[in-house]
Design an enzyme around this catalytic site. Structure first.
Site, PDB file in Angstrom:
ATOM      1  N   CYS A 150      -7.830  11.984   8.245  1.00  0.00           N
ATOM      2  CA  CYS A 150      -7.438  12.080   6.831  1.00  0.00           C
ATOM      3  C   CYS A 150      -8.331  13.004   6.026  1.00  0.00           C
ATOM      4  O   CYS A 150      -7.856  13.884   5.325  1.00  0.00           O
ATOM      5  CB  CYS A 150      -7.436  10.692   6.201  1.00  0.00           C
ATOM      6  SG  CYS A 150      -7.146  10.722   4.422  1.00  0.00           S
ATOM      7  N   GLY A 187       3.168   0.708   5.515  1.00  0.00           N
ATOM      8  CA  GLY A 187       4.228   1.415   6.218  1.00  0.00           C
ATOM      9  C   GLY A 187       3.916   1.708   7.669  1.00  0.00           C
ATOM     10  O   GLY A 187       4.464   2.656   8.244  1.00  0.00           O
ATOM     11  N   CYS A 235     -10.931   2.771   9.619  1.00  0.00           N
ATOM     12  CA  CYS A 235     -10.325   2.717   8.287  1.00  0.00           C
ATOM     13  C   CYS A 235      -9.381   1.530   8.176  1.00  0.00           C
ATOM     14  O   CYS A 235      -9.368   0.821   7.167  1.00  0.00           O
ATOM     15  CB  CYS A 235      -9.592   4.020   7.992  1.00  0.00           C
ATOM     16  SG  CYS A 235      -8.827   4.064   6.351  1.00  0.00           S
ATOM     17  N   SER A 276       1.120   5.212  -0.102  1.00  0.00           N
ATOM     18  CA  SER A 276       0.361   6.448   0.117  1.00  0.00           C
ATOM     19  C   SER A 276       1.022   7.659  -0.517  1.00  0.00           C
ATOM     20  O   SER A 276       0.398   8.705  -0.653  1.00  0.00           O
ATOM     21  CB  SER A 276       0.219   6.696   1.618  1.00  0.00           C
ATOM     22  OG  SER A 276       1.485   6.975   2.200  1.00  0.00           O
ATOM     23  N   GLY A 277       2.294   7.529  -0.875  1.00  0.00           N
ATOM     24  CA  GLY A 277       3.065   8.672  -1.336  1.00  0.00           C
ATOM     25  C   GLY A 277       3.940   9.240  -0.241  1.00  0.00           C
ATOM     26  O   GLY A 277       4.775  10.108  -0.484  1.00  0.00           O
ATOM     27  N   GLY A 316       0.841  -1.188   0.000  1.00  0.00           N
ATOM     28  CA  GLY A 316       0.000   0.000   0.000  1.00  0.00           C
ATOM     29  C   GLY A 316       0.877   1.239   0.000  1.00  0.00           C
ATOM     30  O   GLY A 316       1.625   1.484   0.942  1.00  0.00           O
TER      31      GLY A 316
END
Length: 360
Positions: free
Chosen positions: A195, A123, A99, A10-11, A8
């Site tokens: 978020c 992460g 989430c 996320s950037g 995954g």
């Protein structure tokens, strides 16, 4: 070739370095960028376009295939509507926990399976161990970044399919790895807060979904000393934004929320950060979920509990009141537990699970 793992991405720096670690180990890795919120605001802290650019940068440098998926419908139905409903009731929910349970470690796992992967990696700073074919969650090497509080609802099936590459690495080393390898994310500002709200003003955001119901602010002597604009703007232990200034005859101390009377829409406040009204030795929880242990096995044991992410851990024991209600007793004073928050239970560094704080 080894089994495929979908990371995954996320950037952010943590997921980028997680991808690099697995790639360097020779794992068969691909990445997935998830968009969980449709609104995209450069000033909100949820700029999906920029986040995707950082994710693409990491994959390009590692020559790893990047997939994208939009889970905003699932997020809206499973997380956001629950969040709004809880605030309408005057509770203090934590959508990040939901989430993880329903999106990052359920919808993501299912989507990864459709891409031919049996495992995912993220992460997060947490550690998974196993014993006698049972998985459990423990705290990571970097205690300052420990995210087990947010992950306490993960079950055996989810933990069996997850890898946390950062479990034994400290944040500073993660940033150094990213910088040395040239990831654009090495100095990217970490996302803070919820978020989908990001850096927006919380009151402005939440008022778009919940109607203000003004009410009275009452002190510990049941004297009305002000008005609040809506119970959902406040949480137990809150100081800022209550709207009470200096008062004639009152102590020169800040005011804190210590109780919310939801039925009568009254907000109770007291003065002083160490006011006894802010502290409790017994807390009731419901919806108790455990990762490995049975409920009976944790009763009346010497354990630890935590009521906030990275908050202090308190020695405690747990007593069953009825099928869905438990009392957590501590010899220590626990500051400002709030209904709707999660109370997470530990046995030393092992996360056992947790429940939702409620009235007895």
């Amino acid at each position: 070739m080894s089994e495929k793992i979908i990371v995954g991405l996320s950037g952010g720096v943590d997921s980028s370095v997680s991808l690099k670690i697995l790639h360097e180990k020779g794992c068969n890795v691909e990445a997935l960028f998830m968009k969980n919120w449709d609104e995209d605001d450069e000033n909100s802290g949820c700029n999906a376009k920029e986040d995707l650019e950082y994710a693409e940068d990491a994959c390009k440098k590692l020559n790893v295939k990047l997939h994208t998926a939009n889970f905003s419908d699932e997020y809206w139905n499973n997380i956001f509507l629950n969040f709004i409903d809880s605030y309408k009731k005057g509770l203090t929910p934590n959508p990040d926990i939901l989430c993880n349970k329903f999106i990052k470690f359920k919808v993501f796992i299912d989507h990864a399976r459709s891409l031919g992967a049996k495992k995912i990696a993220t992460g997060h700073y947490a550690k998974i161990a196993s014993e006698n074919s049972r998985f459990f969650l423990t705290t990571p090497k970097d205690s300052k970044k420990d995210q087990t509080y947010f992950l306490h609802t993960l079950d055996q099936n989810q933990l069996s399919k997850v890898i946390f590459p950062l479990s034994d690495i400290e944040k500073e080393k993660v940033k150094k790895i990213a910088k040395n390898f040239g990831f654009k994310s090495y100095d990217k500002k970490e996302s803070m807060g919820i978020c989908f709200i990001g850096n927006k003003k919380f009151k402005k955001f939440i008022s778009s979904y919940i109607k203000n119901i003004p009410g009275e602010i009452v002190n510990e002597n049941n004297v009305v000393i002000g008005k609040h604009n809506g119970m959902f703007y406040t949480t137990i232990g809150q100081r800022e934004g209550i709207g009470i200034g200096g008062m004639k005859g009152a102590k020169n101390l800040p005011w804190y929320v210590y109780k919310k009377d939801l039925e009568n829409n009254k907000l109770y406040v007291c003065q002083g950060n160490n006011n006894p009204l802010l502290f409790h030795k017994s807390i009731f929880i419901k919806d108790l979920e455990l990762i490995t242990d049975s409920i009976d096995s944790i009763l009346e044991r010497n354990l630890l509990c935590q009521v906030r992410h990275l908050g202090e851990k308190y020695f405690c024991s747990i007593e069953k009141i009825n099928k869905n209600l438990f009392r957590v007793d501590s010899n220590e004073l626990i500051r400002a537990p709030a209904q709707g928050q999660s109370l997470v239970i530990f046995d030393d560094n092992k996360c056992l699970g947790g429940g939702i704080i409620t009235n007895g």
